[in-house]
Scaffold this motif. Structure first.
Motif, PDB file in Angstrom:
ATOM      1  N   LEU A  13       0.854  -1.186   0.000  1.00  0.00           N
ATOM      2  CA  LEU A  13       0.000   0.000   0.000  1.00  0.00           C
ATOM      3  C   LEU A  13       0.890   1.236   0.000  1.00  0.00           C
ATOM      4  O   LEU A  13       1.911   1.268   0.676  1.00  0.00           O
ATOM      5  CB  LEU A  13      -0.917   0.005   1.224  1.00  0.00           C
ATOM      6  N   LYS A  14       0.498   2.237  -0.754  1.00  0.00           N
ATOM      7  CA  LYS A  14       1.319   3.437  -0.903  1.00  0.00           C
ATOM      8  C   LYS A  14       1.107   4.370   0.291  1.00  0.00           C
ATOM      9  O   LYS A  14       0.034   4.946   0.454  1.00  0.00           O
ATOM     10  CB  LYS A  14       0.965   4.160  -2.200  1.00  0.00           C
ATOM     11  N   ALA A  15       2.120   4.480   1.111  1.00  0.00           N
ATOM     12  CA  ALA A  15       2.061   5.402   2.238  1.00  0.00           C
ATOM     13  C   ALA A  15       2.416   6.800   1.768  1.00  0.00           C
ATOM     14  O   ALA A  15       3.099   6.980   0.758  1.00  0.00           O
ATOM     15  CB  ALA A  15       3.014   4.963   3.344  1.00  0.00           C
ATOM     16  N   SER A  16       1.917   7.785   2.478  1.00  0.00           N
ATOM     17  CA  SER A  16       2.264   9.172   2.169  1.00  0.00           C
ATOM     18  C   SER A  16       2.677   9.840   3.471  1.00  0.00           C
ATOM     19  O   SER A  16       2.363   9.351   4.547  1.00  0.00           O
ATOM     20  CB  SER A  16       1.071   9.906   1.541  1.00  0.00           C
ATOM     21  N   PRO A  17       3.404  10.969   3.393  1.00  0.00           N
ATOM     22  CA  PRO A  17       3.827  11.641   4.628  1.00  0.00           C
ATOM     23  C   PRO A  17       2.671  11.977   5.557  1.00  0.00           C
ATOM     24  O   PRO A  17       2.806  11.920   6.773  1.00  0.00           O
ATOM     25  CB  PRO A  17       4.509  12.910   4.108  1.00  0.00           C
ATOM     26  N   SER A  18       1.523  12.290   4.973  1.00  0.00           N
ATOM     27  CA  SER A  18       0.382  12.659   5.794  1.00  0.00           C
ATOM     28  C   SER A  18      -0.572  11.486   6.009  1.00  0.00           C
ATOM     29  O   SER A  18      -1.169  11.335   7.069  1.00  0.00           O
ATOM     30  CB  SER A  18      -0.392  13.818   5.149  1.00  0.00           C
ATOM     31  N   SER A  19      -0.691  10.617   4.994  1.00  0.00           N
ATOM     32  CA  SER A  19      -1.639   9.500   5.041  1.00  0.00           C
ATOM     33  C   SER A  19      -2.996   9.985   5.538  1.00  0.00           C
ATOM     34  O   SER A  19      -3.530   9.516   6.543  1.00  0.00           O
ATOM     35  CB  SER A  19      -1.108   8.362   5.921  1.00  0.00           C
ATOM     36  N   ALA A  26      -8.704   6.094  -0.729  1.00  0.00           N
ATOM     37  CA  ALA A  26      -8.463   5.876  -2.160  1.00  0.00           C
ATOM     38  C   ALA A  26      -7.569   4.658  -2.380  1.00  0.00           C
ATOM     39  O   ALA A  26      -7.807   3.851  -3.297  1.00  0.00           O
ATOM     40  CB  ALA A  26      -7.835   7.121  -2.787  1.00  0.00           C
ATOM     41  N   GLU A  27      -6.534   4.505  -1.555  1.00  0.00           N
ATOM     42  CA  GLU A  27      -5.619   3.368  -1.692  1.00  0.00           C
ATOM     43  C   GLU A  27      -6.327   2.053  -1.390  1.00  0.00           C
ATOM     44  O   GLU A  27      -6.129   1.053  -2.091  1.00  0.00           O
ATOM     45  CB  GLU A  27      -4.427   3.537  -0.747  1.00  0.00           C
ATOM     46  N   LEU A  28      -7.153   2.034  -0.356  1.00  0.00           N
ATOM     47  CA  LEU A  28      -7.884   0.814  -0.014  1.00  0.00           C
ATOM     48  C   LEU A  28      -8.892   0.465  -1.109  1.00  0.00           C
ATOM     49  O   LEU A  28      -9.051  -0.713  -1.459  1.00  0.00           O
ATOM     50  CB  LEU A  28      -8.593   0.976   1.329  1.00  0.00           C
ATOM     51  N   ASP A  30      -8.660   1.171  -4.291  1.00  0.00           N
ATOM     52  CA  ASP A  30      -7.910   0.682  -5.448  1.00  0.00           C
ATOM     53  C   ASP A  30      -7.445  -0.757  -5.211  1.00  0.00           C
ATOM     54  O   ASP A  30      -7.523  -1.600  -6.108  1.00  0.00           O
ATOM     55  CB  ASP A  30      -6.713   1.595  -5.709  1.00  0.00           C
ATOM     56  N   ALA A  31      -6.957  -1.030  -4.000  1.00  0.00           N
ATOM     57  CA  ALA A  31      -6.489  -2.382  -3.682  1.00  0.00           C
ATOM     58  C   ALA A  31      -7.635  -3.385  -3.684  1.00  0.00           C
ATOM     59  O   ALA A  31      -7.481  -4.521  -4.152  1.00  0.00           O
ATOM     60  CB  ALA A  31      -5.793  -2.378  -2.323  1.00  0.00           C
ATOM     61  N   LEU A  32      -8.789  -2.980  -3.187  1.00  0.00           N
ATOM     62  CA  LEU A  32      -9.949  -3.875  -3.178  1.00  0.00           C
ATOM     63  C   LEU A  32     -10.434  -4.163  -4.591  1.00  0.00           C
ATOM     64  O   LEU A  32     -10.765  -5.306  -4.928  1.00  0.00           O
ATOM     65  CB  LEU A  32     -11.081  -3.254  -2.345  1.00  0.00           C
ATOM     66  N   MET A  33     -10.480  -3.135  -5.448  1.00  0.00           N
ATOM     67  CA  MET A  33     -10.928  -3.339  -6.833  1.00  0.00           C
ATOM     68  C   MET A  33      -9.971  -4.225  -7.609  1.00  0.00           C
ATOM     69  O   MET A  33     -10.378  -4.939  -8.520  1.00  0.00           O
ATOM     70  CB  MET A  33     -11.079  -1.988  -7.547  1.00  0.00           C
ATOM     71  N   SER A  34      -8.689  -4.169  -7.238  1.00  0.00           N
ATOM     72  CA  SER A  34      -7.675  -4.951  -7.945  1.00  0.00           C
ATOM     73  C   SER A  34      -7.541  -6.370  -7.408  1.00  0.00           C
ATOM     74  O   SER A  34      -6.721  -7.138  -7.897  1.00  0.00           O
ATOM     75  CB  SER A  34      -6.313  -4.252  -7.846  1.00  0.00           C
ATOM     76  N   MET A  57      -6.681   6.484  13.262  1.00  0.00           N
ATOM     77  CA  MET A  57      -7.846   7.303  12.923  1.00  0.00           C
ATOM     78  C   MET A  57      -8.203   7.269  11.439  1.00  0.00           C
ATOM     79  O   MET A  57      -9.351   6.974  11.088  1.00  0.00           O
ATOM     80  CB  MET A  57      -7.640   8.743  13.404  1.00  0.00           C
ATOM     81  N   PRO A  58      -7.284   7.572  10.505  1.00  0.00           N
ATOM     82  CA  PRO A  58      -7.663   7.535   9.094  1.00  0.00           C
ATOM     83  C   PRO A  58      -8.004   6.124   8.607  1.00  0.00           C
ATOM     84  O   PRO A  58      -8.827   5.958   7.696  1.00  0.00           O
ATOM     85  CB  PRO A  58      -6.435   8.084   8.368  1.00  0.00           C
ATOM     86  N   ILE A  59      -7.400   5.109   9.226  1.00  0.00           N
ATOM     87  CA  ILE A  59      -7.725   3.724   8.874  1.00  0.00           C
ATOM     88  C   ILE A  59      -9.152   3.417   9.306  1.00  0.00           C
ATOM     89  O   ILE A  59      -9.957   2.883   8.526  1.00  0.00           O
ATOM     90  CB  ILE A  59      -6.754   2.723   9.549  1.00  0.00           C
ATOM     91  N   ARG A  60      -9.477   3.750  10.550  1.00  0.00           N
ATOM     92  CA  ARG A  60     -10.812   3.469  11.079  1.00  0.00           C
ATOM     93  C   ARG A  60     -11.887   4.175  10.261  1.00  0.00           C
ATOM     94  O   ARG A  60     -12.917   3.577   9.922  1.00  0.00           O
ATOM     95  CB  ARG A  60     -10.900   3.915  12.548  1.00  0.00           C
ATOM     96  N   GLU A  61     -11.655   5.441   9.931  1.00  0.00           N
ATOM     97  CA  GLU A  61     -12.641   6.199   9.158  1.00  0.00           C
ATOM     98  C   GLU A  61     -12.826   5.589   7.776  1.00  0.00           C
ATOM     99  O   GLU A  61     -13.960   5.481   7.280  1.00  0.00           O
ATOM    100  CB  GLU A  61     -12.192   7.655   9.036  1.00  0.00           C
ATOM    101  N   SER A  62     -11.734   5.176   7.138  1.00  0.00           N
ATOM    102  CA  SER A  62     -11.817   4.585   5.799  1.00  0.00           C
ATOM    103  C   SER A  62     -12.560   3.256   5.837  1.00  0.00           C
ATOM    104  O   SER A  62     -13.390   2.963   4.960  1.00  0.00           O
ATOM    105  CB  SER A  62     -10.413   4.385   5.222  1.00  0.00           C
TER     106      SER A  62
END
Length: 241
Positions: A13-19, A26-28, A30-34, A57-62
């Motif tokens: 999974l593509k991490a970003s400085p802010s994530s 968006a990353e999840l 894309d990974a699910l569709m693929s 937090m961002p994981i839980r919200e996603s």
């Protein structure tokens, strides 16, 4: 002796400085569709937070967003889980996909008149370079296939329809997780060529027919994989095909 469950791995999974939430979501998606996540795979906060290099937090919200639109199942102590597959549900999804994706091509013909479709041929050629009769890079092939289809559907320039198609691909993505385990995938390059040729000719119905053949041929493989798989439902019963 208790049998061990399937071993699941978190895909790259593509991490970003802010994530941020939007990045993780968006990353999840894309990974699910693929098909990066397998049917029944748990989506644990801790593991995903490590993969993204972020807080929970961002994981839980996603995960909550994806659960809210029935792409994931809520699961205690695991945050969420990729739903299992039934052949009946797959057939229902197939029928709805065909209706919407055929429509996208028909509308796309009207919007793409006179436009160059060389970028579609470039994607197709990359797929053809993968020798699918040997130990192929199935993940790369499926990713290119997704790119090809969405490039075709985007010709419709209809955001509502594209959102609908994306939702269907998110539901179908876990099926691709089964195809990733295969060492051979029968490609539908002839259908892709026909789709492009008919789009350039302005023949929407013929392009839609080629698309339908492409989807149906892929699903024949998927049903065959599902038939010989050992998937079980939440009660521990084998999923019938």
């Amino acid at each position: 002796m208790a049998t061990k469950g399937p071993k699941y791995e978190i895909p790259p999974l593509k991490a970003s400085p802010s994530s941020t939430i939007e990045h993780v979501y968006a990353e999840l998606k894309d990974a699910l569709m693929s098909g990066e996540f397998s049917p029944g795979q748990p989506m644990r906060l801790k593991e995903l937070a490590v993969a993204f290099g972020t807080s929970h937090m961002p994981i839980r919200e996603s995960l909550n967003r994806l659960s809210g639109i029935d792409i994931l199942e809520r699961a205690p102590r695991q945050s969420a889980r990729v739903p299992m597959i039934t052949a009946e549900g797959l057939r229902d999804l197939l029928e709805v996909r065909l209706l919407n994706e055929r429509q996208a091509i028909v509308w796309g013909v009207k919007k793409s008149a006179g436009k160059s479709l060389n970028y579609l041929r470039e994607i197709k050629e990359k797929m053809e370079l993968l020798n699918m009769e040997k130990n192929a890079d199935v993940k790369k092939y499926l990713k290119l296939n997704q790119l090809f289809h969405f490039a075709v559907y985007n010709l419709s320039e209809n955001k509502v329809l594209m959102n609908t198609i994306e939702a269907h691909w998110l539901q179908a993505g876990r099926v691709l997780g089964l195809r990733r385990k295969e060492t051979r995938v029968v490609p539908g390059h002839h259908n892709h060529r026909e789709i492009i040729d008919q789009l350039e000719k302005g023949n929407g119905l013929a392009a839609a027919d080629a698309l339908e053949r492409d989807i149906m041929e892929a699903h024949e493989q998927i049903f065959a994989i599902l038939e010989k798989s050992d998937l079980t439902d939440r009660a521990g019963n084998r999923v019938p095909a």
